[in-house]
Design a protein around this motif. Structure first.
Motif, PDB file in Angstrom:
ATOM      1  N   VAL A   1       0.783  -1.106   0.016  1.00 32.44           N
ATOM      2  CA  VAL A   1      -0.123   0.030   0.107  1.00 32.44           C
ATOM      3  C   VAL A   1       0.856   1.096  -0.028  1.00 32.44           C
ATOM      4  O   VAL A   1       2.004   1.329   0.732  1.00 32.44           O
ATOM      5  CB  VAL A   1      -0.915  -0.021   1.288  1.00 32.44           C
ATOM      6  CG1 VAL A   1      -1.735   1.304   1.306  1.00 32.44           C
ATOM      7  CG2 VAL A   1      -1.891  -1.072   1.236  1.00 32.44           C
ATOM      8  N   THR A   2       0.436   2.198  -0.902  1.00 35.30           N
ATOM      9  CA  THR A   2       1.377   3.246  -0.877  1.00 35.30           C
ATOM     10  C   THR A   2       0.631   4.586  -0.783  1.00 35.30           C
ATOM     11  O   THR A   2      -0.622   4.674  -1.129  1.00 35.30           O
ATOM     12  CB  THR A   2       2.066   3.337  -2.445  1.00 35.30           C
ATOM     13  OG1 THR A   2       1.157   3.386  -3.412  1.00 35.30           O
ATOM     14  CG2 THR A   2       2.997   2.375  -2.572  1.00 35.30           C
ATOM     15  N   VAL A   3       1.082   5.668  -0.287  1.00 35.22           N
ATOM     16  CA  VAL A   3       0.471   6.802  -0.353  1.00 35.22           C
ATOM     17  C   VAL A   3       1.449   7.978  -0.378  1.00 35.22           C
ATOM     18  O   VAL A   3       2.339   8.191   0.319  1.00 35.22           O
ATOM     19  CB  VAL A   3      -0.225   7.406   1.048  1.00 35.22           C
ATOM     20  CG1 VAL A   3      -1.348   8.430   0.866  1.00 35.22           C
ATOM     21  CG2 VAL A   3      -0.873   6.160   1.717  1.00 35.22           C
ATOM     22  N   ALA A   4       1.311   8.801  -1.551  1.00 31.95           N
ATOM     23  CA  ALA A   4       2.316   9.882  -2.034  1.00 31.95           C
ATOM     24  C   ALA A   4       1.717  11.179  -1.829  1.00 31.95           C
ATOM     25  O   ALA A   4       0.864  11.809  -2.662  1.00 31.95           O
ATOM     26  CB  ALA A   4       2.895   9.610  -3.181  1.00 31.95           C
ATOM     27  N   PHE A   5       2.148  12.133  -0.806  1.00 29.43           N
ATOM     28  CA  PHE A   5       1.616  13.485  -0.514  1.00 29.43           C
ATOM     29  C   PHE A   5       0.066  13.659  -0.658  1.00 29.43           C
ATOM     30  O   PHE A   5      -0.583  14.715  -0.866  1.00 29.43           O
ATOM     31  CB  PHE A   5       2.020  14.297  -1.717  1.00 29.43           C
ATOM     32  CG  PHE A   5       3.523  13.907  -2.161  1.00 29.43           C
ATOM     33  CD1 PHE A   5       4.595  14.433  -1.424  1.00 29.43           C
ATOM     34  CD2 PHE A   5       3.957  13.460  -3.366  1.00 29.43           C
ATOM     35  CE1 PHE A   5       5.830  13.977  -1.593  1.00 29.43           C
ATOM     36  CE2 PHE A   5       5.345  13.189  -3.865  1.00 29.43           C
ATOM     37  CZ  PHE A   5       6.316  13.846  -2.536  1.00 29.43           C
ATOM     38  N   GLY A   6      -0.570  12.628   0.069  1.00 29.00           N
ATOM     39  CA  GLY A   6      -2.025  12.673   0.342  1.00 29.00           C
ATOM     40  C   GLY A   6      -2.459  12.527   1.644  1.00 29.00           C
ATOM     41  O   GLY A   6      -3.521  12.766   2.092  1.00 29.00           O
ATOM     42  N   ILE A   7      -1.670  11.775   2.748  1.00 29.31           N
ATOM     43  CA  ILE A   7      -2.052  11.310   3.803  1.00 29.31           C
ATOM     44  C   ILE A   7      -2.436  12.493   5.021  1.00 29.31           C
ATOM     45  O   ILE A   7      -3.184  12.472   5.841  1.00 29.31           O
ATOM     46  CB  ILE A   7      -1.139  10.371   4.318  1.00 29.31           C
ATOM     47  CG1 ILE A   7      -1.828   9.457   5.666  1.00 29.31           C
ATOM     48  CG2 ILE A   7       0.051  11.275   5.125  1.00 29.31           C
ATOM     49  CD1 ILE A   7      -1.006   8.305   6.070  1.00 29.31           C
ATOM     50  N   ARG A   8      -1.888  13.620   4.487  1.00 32.43           N
ATOM     51  CA  ARG A   8      -2.091  14.614   5.598  1.00 32.43           C
ATOM     52  C   ARG A   8      -3.649  15.298   5.211  1.00 32.43           C
ATOM     53  O   ARG A   8      -3.937  16.139   5.994  1.00 32.43           O
ATOM     54  CB  ARG A   8      -1.157  15.742   5.225  1.00 32.43           C
ATOM     55  CG  ARG A   8      -1.303  16.686   4.017  1.00 32.43           C
ATOM     56  CD  ARG A   8      -0.374  17.864   3.573  1.00 32.43           C
ATOM     57  NE  ARG A   8      -0.486  18.347   2.397  1.00 32.43           N
ATOM     58  CZ  ARG A   8       0.080  17.962   1.398  1.00 32.43           C
ATOM     59  NH1 ARG A   8       0.894  16.797   1.395  1.00 32.43           N
ATOM     60  NH2 ARG A   8      -0.157  18.441   0.120  1.00 32.43           N
ATOM     61  N   ASN A   9      -4.233  14.915   4.117  1.00 29.41           N
ATOM     62  CA  ASN A   9      -5.538  15.375   3.719  1.00 29.41           C
ATOM     63  C   ASN A   9      -6.571  14.367   4.410  1.00 29.41           C
ATOM     64  O   ASN A   9      -7.828  14.659   4.118  1.00 29.41           O
ATOM     65  CB  ASN A   9      -5.793  15.197   2.332  1.00 29.41           C
ATOM     66  CG  ASN A   9      -4.759  16.313   1.741  1.00 29.41           C
ATOM     67  OD1 ASN A   9      -4.722  17.329   1.975  1.00 29.41           O
ATOM     68  ND2 ASN A   9      -4.281  16.072   0.370  1.00 29.41           N
TER      69      ASN A   9
END
Length: 245
Positions: A132-140
């Motif tokens: 599972v990957t998250v790039a520059f979106g988890i702060r949202n």
């Protein structure tokens, strides 16, 4: 656990954060890629490569890209992980429409699909993915702990989590330079290209409020992951988090 960034919203206090984030990204989708690369001076491409290189030795076959946006990370992962199939999910149909067009142009539609999903209530069965990957979106995320727990649930035992997120440098002079850049240049450039007065004021505010380093590492562990660690990139402008279920 409550986190400060959960209360930072693009359009103020009216409505849920998830709804505001969806509306914001639908609005800025046509200009998002140009803005993203401009604001990071193109370094974001290197950050993505660094994250995917960490995954390569594990050779994941099924990859879930959360908050996929316009699909830059999913496309690069598909090229760097030649045996993988990817599913990109996002709240914003506007962003994913851009992603679908890019995937079609790249001839990778057979290996990448996109679907609208709430990251806090995924529709996938337990243990569905190898990575599972998250790039520059988890702060949202509206509720960080819920999102992390869902990613852990859909990951198979032994699978891997990779998170890239913008962060605030800790040391002089980068800390001071970034503060000036984020408060003055980032909103001005964002407004001039996206014509959204709120989106690129929200961006630096959400970066400053997001839990970083050891705090984020502990949140990942609390969600059910082991071997959680992190590495600061480019003087702390970005942080790479890596964990195993």
């Amino acid at each position: 656990m409550d986190y400060p960034q959960e209360k930072v919203m693009p359009y103020g206090g009216q409505g849920k954060k998830a709804e505001q984030v969806e509306r914001m990204f639908d609005h800025i989708a046509p200009t998002y890629d140009r803005l993203n690369h401009t604001l990071s001076l193109g370094i974001d491409r290197w950050w993505r490569r660094r994250a995917i290189r960490w995954l390569q030795p594990f050779q994941p076959q099924l990859v879930l890209d959360v908050a996929t946006g316009t699909g830059d990370f999913a496309l690069l992962a598909c090229r760097m992980l030649p045996s993988a199939s990817l599913t990109g999910i996002d709240l914003s149909e506007g962003m994913m429409q851009v992603a679908r067009e890019k995937v079609e142009q790249a001839g990778l539609a057979a290996r990448i699909d996109f679907r609208r999903e709430d990251c806090e209530a995924l529709s996938f069965p337990d243990a569905s993915f190898d990575a599972v990957t998250v790039a520059f979106g988890i702060r949202n995320f509206e509720h960080l702990d819920r999102g992390l727990a869902e990613m852990c649930r859909v990951l198979r035992p032994g699978g891997h989590l990779v998170i890239l997120e913008l962060s605030t440098p800790e040391r002089f002079p980068m800390r001071q330079l970034f503060a000036l850049y984020s408060k003055v240049a980032m909103p001005a450039i964002g407004r001039s290209i996206s014509h959204d007065n709120s989106a690129y004021t929200y961006l630096p505010e959400s970066i400053r409020a997001f839990p970083q380093g050891e705090v984020m590492q502990e949140s990942i562990r609390r969600a059910g992951f082991t071997e959680a660690r992190f590495r600061r990139l480019t003087f702390g402008l970005c942080t790479l988090y890596m964990a195993t279920k």
